[in-house]
Design an enzyme around this catalytic site. Structure first.
Site, short mmCIF file in Angstrom:
data_model
loop_
_atom_site.label_atom_id
_atom_site.label_comp_id
_atom_site.label_asym_id
_atom_site.label_seq_id
_atom_site.Cartn_x
_atom_site.Cartn_y
_atom_site.Cartn_z
N LYS A 155 0.84 -1.21 0.00
CA LYS A 155 0.00 0.00 0.00
C LYS A 155 0.86 1.25 0.00
CE LYS A 155 -1.70 1.72 3.74
NZ LYS A 155 -2.47 1.93 4.99
N ASP A 174 -6.19 1.57 1.16
CA ASP A 174 -6.27 2.00 2.54
C ASP A 174 -7.70 1.80 3.05
OD1 ASP A 174 -7.78 4.02 1.43
OD2 ASP A 174 -6.31 5.60 1.80
#
Length: 237
Positions: A155, A174
């Site tokens: 991420k 996220d």
């Protein structure tokens, strides 16, 4: 749960995200890493590492405090001994640097101080300008960053590559994006596992396909979702 979200709310969120995508395209279209210095890339990378498992505002404050203390400058990243660098970073993150522009302490000071010291060594071997100048596919480049930069998961690595303009074809999964795709009925939250690179990529493919259905790269969609869901959270909707 999607059942607890009204149809009206789902449509409102969807229409907001769709409206933001072309605005984001106008704002960041054509951005390139070739204009970024090593310092700029380093600052962005540090911000992404510090952004893991904390609120956006805390990561920004910690990054700006480190920058204000001069700890992102070449004099520290190229010449400072590891132990001294780690200690100085820790002092800033725990709030012992009196001249810092932001008060308060960072959530994981010891862990991040060590990771940034290790990152300093990794970048001494291969600087970020060299890493991003290569012609490797974005996913391969992300994998290399995850494997070689401590504290950087898929991420945060995706965020780094998007924020530096290197690639808008990787998803930043996220909490905002995961909640959005659940609320839209695209993927139940219990199936959106991102705890390994393999599982991350499985969920990523679904989000990339959704972005494609809107006609935009997933990097633009991520930003649109983040802005929309952040506003929802702040309004306590």
């Amino acid at each position: 749960m999607t059942s607890s979200v009204s149809c009206h709310m789902r449509l409102l969120l969807n229409s907001t995200v769709r409206a933001l995508c072309p605005l984001i395209e106008q704002e960041i279209g054509g951005r390139s890493t070739r204009y970024l210095r090593e310092y700029d890339l380093r600052r962005e990378l540090v911000g992404c590492i510090l952004g893991s498992q904390v609120r956006y505002e805390m990561a920004v404050a910690a990054t700006e405090n480190l920058e204000h203390a001069g700890l992102l400058n070449d004099v520290y990243w190229l010449d400072c001994k590891d132990d001294d660098f780690e200690f100085r970073v820790l002092e800033v993150l725990v709030g012992r640097y009196d001249a810092r522009p932001h008060r308060g302490s960072y959530r994981f000071p010891k862990v991040r101080a060590k990771q940034l010291a290790q990152t300093k060594n990794a970048l001494a071997r291969v600087p970020l300008t060299s890493r991003l100048a290569c012609s490797e596919a974005p996913k391969r480049l992300r994998t290399n960053l995850v494997e070689e930069i401590p504290g950087l998961g898929p991420k945060q690595a995706s965020m780094f590559l998007r924020n530096t303009g290197k690639s808008y074809d990787l998803a930043i999964l996220d909490v905002h994006v995961l909640r959005f795709i659940e609320m839209q009925g695209i993927l139940p939250i219990e199936k959106a596992s991102i705890n390994t690179v393999g599982r991350y990529e499985e969920t990523e493919r679904i989000v990339i396909d959704y972005a494609g259905s809107l006609g935009y790269p997933v990097g633009y969609l991520d930003l649109a979702i983040w802005a929309t869901m952040k506003a929802v959270r702040e309004l306590r909707i």
